[in-house]
Design a protein around this motif. Sequence first.
Motif, short mmCIF file in Angstrom:
data_model
loop_
_atom_site.label_atom_id
_atom_site.label_comp_id
_atom_site.label_asym_id
_atom_site.label_seq_id
_atom_site.Cartn_x
_atom_site.Cartn_y
_atom_site.Cartn_z
N LEU A 16 -11.73 15.92 -1.27
CA LEU A 16 -10.31 16.20 -1.40
C LEU A 16 -9.80 16.78 -0.09
O LEU A 16 -10.41 17.70 0.46
CB LEU A 16 -10.04 17.20 -2.54
CG LEU A 16 -10.16 16.67 -3.97
CD1 LEU A 16 -10.13 17.81 -4.95
CD2 LEU A 16 -9.05 15.67 -4.26
N GLU A 17 -8.71 16.23 0.41
CA GLU A 17 -8.12 16.75 1.64
C GLU A 17 -6.62 16.86 1.47
O GLU A 17 -6.01 16.15 0.65
CB GLU A 17 -8.42 15.81 2.82
CG GLU A 17 -9.90 15.76 3.18
CD GLU A 17 -10.14 14.99 4.47
OE1 GLU A 17 -9.16 14.69 5.19
OE2 GLU A 17 -11.32 14.72 4.77
N GLN A 18 -6.06 17.74 2.26
CA GLN A 18 -4.59 17.83 2.29
C GLN A 18 -4.06 16.46 2.70
O GLN A 18 -4.54 15.86 3.67
CB GLN A 18 -4.16 18.90 3.29
CG GLN A 18 -2.66 19.18 3.28
CD GLN A 18 -2.27 20.23 4.30
OE1 GLN A 18 -2.34 20.00 5.51
NE2 GLN A 18 -1.84 21.38 3.82
N GLY A 19 -3.06 15.98 2.00
CA GLY A 19 -2.51 14.66 2.32
C GLY A 19 -3.05 13.54 1.46
O GLY A 19 -2.57 12.41 1.57
N ASP A 20 -4.02 13.83 0.62
CA ASP A 20 -4.52 12.79 -0.30
C ASP A 20 -3.44 12.48 -1.32
O ASP A 20 -2.84 13.38 -1.92
CB ASP A 20 -5.77 13.26 -1.03
CG ASP A 20 -7.04 13.09 -0.21
OD1 ASP A 20 -8.13 13.31 -0.74
OD2 ASP A 20 -6.91 12.71 0.99
N ILE B 227 -4.84 6.40 -0.73
CA ILE B 227 -4.46 6.59 0.67
C ILE B 227 -4.44 8.07 1.01
O ILE B 227 -4.18 8.93 0.16
CB ILE B 227 -3.11 5.91 1.01
CG1 ILE B 227 -1.97 6.44 0.14
CG2 ILE B 227 -3.23 4.42 0.87
CD1 ILE B 227 -0.63 5.86 0.56
N ARG B 228 -4.74 8.32 2.25
CA ARG B 228 -4.85 9.70 2.75
C ARG B 228 -3.97 9.81 3.99
O ARG B 228 -4.16 9.06 4.95
CB ARG B 228 -6.30 10.01 3.06
CG ARG B 228 -6.56 11.30 3.81
CD ARG B 228 -8.05 11.56 3.91
NE ARG B 228 -8.60 11.96 2.61
CZ ARG B 228 -9.91 12.05 2.36
NH1 ARG B 228 -10.79 11.74 3.27
NH2 ARG B 228 -10.34 12.44 1.16
N LEU B 229 -3.03 10.75 3.94
CA LEU B 229 -2.13 10.98 5.08
C LEU B 229 -2.95 11.61 6.21
O LEU B 229 -3.69 12.56 5.99
CB LEU B 229 -0.99 11.91 4.65
CG LEU B 229 0.17 12.12 5.60
CD1 LEU B 229 0.93 10.81 5.81
CD2 LEU B 229 1.12 13.18 5.04
N LEU B 230 -2.78 11.07 7.41
CA LEU B 230 -3.59 11.53 8.55
C LEU B 230 -2.81 12.52 9.42
O LEU B 230 -1.58 12.58 9.36
CB LEU B 230 -3.99 10.33 9.40
CG LEU B 230 -4.95 9.34 8.72
CD1 LEU B 230 -5.19 8.14 9.64
CD2 LEU B 230 -6.27 10.01 8.37
N PRO B 231 -3.56 13.28 10.26
CA PRO B 231 -2.90 14.13 11.24
C PRO B 231 -2.16 13.27 12.28
O PRO B 231 -2.67 12.17 12.60
CB PRO B 231 -4.04 14.90 11.89
CG PRO B 231 -5.21 14.74 10.96
CD PRO B 231 -5.00 13.44 10.24
N PRO B 232 -1.11 13.70 12.88
CA PRO B 232 -0.42 14.97 12.67
C PRO B 232 0.63 14.92 11.59
O PRO B 232 1.33 15.91 11.33
CB PRO B 232 0.25 15.20 14.03
CG PRO B 232 0.60 13.82 14.49
CD PRO B 232 -0.51 12.91 13.97
#
Lengths: 158, 187
Positions: free
Chosen positions: B17-21, B156-161
């Motif tokens: 789990l990551e921020q932006g998932d 989908i996972r939102l990427l940096p930045p």
Amino acid sequence: MTTITMDASFGTALQVQSTPRLDGLLSYVVDAVAHEFDSACEGAATKTTSRGLTDDEAVQRENLAGISFSSFFGAPELESLSTTSVSQGIQEPCETEKAMLALIEPAPVNVSQEFDEDSEMLDWDMVSKVKEREKKTVLVTLRYAGRLKPPPDPDPWT
Amino acid sequence: MEGREYLWYAIAADDTLEQGDIVLDCPVFVPPDNLDVDSLADSGSADSLSEVPFDFKPANLIVLSQTCDLVKGREKVQDVLLCPLYKQSDFKEGEELAKPKGWENARKGSFPAYHVINACELPACKAEPSVVYFGQVFSHPVSFMRNLVDQRAERIRLLPPYREHLSQAFARFFMRVGLPVDIPAFK
């Protein structure tokens, strides 16, 4: 006359130092103050001796070297450094005082190695977990109520 | 920058789990408005438990909790913070975000509660532009969310930045200050 009052917490910070380091710090400051005094007096528009100091300034230099730094522990107070011989005619810290203040700065707690910013940060792994609150068990029946919708927002600018 | 590609999204397919998932059709449980919490009985017996009807509403949710707090085995939080994603068609006619102009205002950051994210062109998970709405915030236990994403296929996972841009907007929404005496408008 100007009185320089050291913040009491500075004395506390110094007390944290290990004694050997503190001795070294004190002797450095005492020696450095005399040296810096000389440097601070450079360019002063006053009569100078062959060493670059006026007679009054030479006397002050001797006085500075003899200041007892034991007064730093507690609520230290440095008695005024007479500014008459080097003052520019205004009531503000003279170069001597500025040089002294520049030398005397709060020392980091960890003096045996370079200051490490990361060590000052909270180690989250060490933070204890939040205590769980009392739980109650209920029988939940779920009823499908359609997809979640955005609520009406008449003023999205706020 | 010329010659460099800053991808908006990647595909994730495991229980990390990551921020932006972005979790599609994630359940949201809504208690009844008139729930009398104090009267809930708990005798330990299934026959005497209080029965409470909850609304169940599926929603597309995006993870707002920080990735470092969600590392498997070293979680710093017990619950994952989530906000819903909406498409333009989710808004009713007449509302600002039902119109392209409203989306442009949101894209510029004029609507504090809304943060626009780009369309996703990845073949496996195409999606139209969406707006994250900070006015609705939900949470689910970390273990629940891990099981949920593990059961699903790809997401989908939102990427940096762009991910950090989102979290900054989220923080900004909650740190707004209303000045009692504001500076008059310049004309």
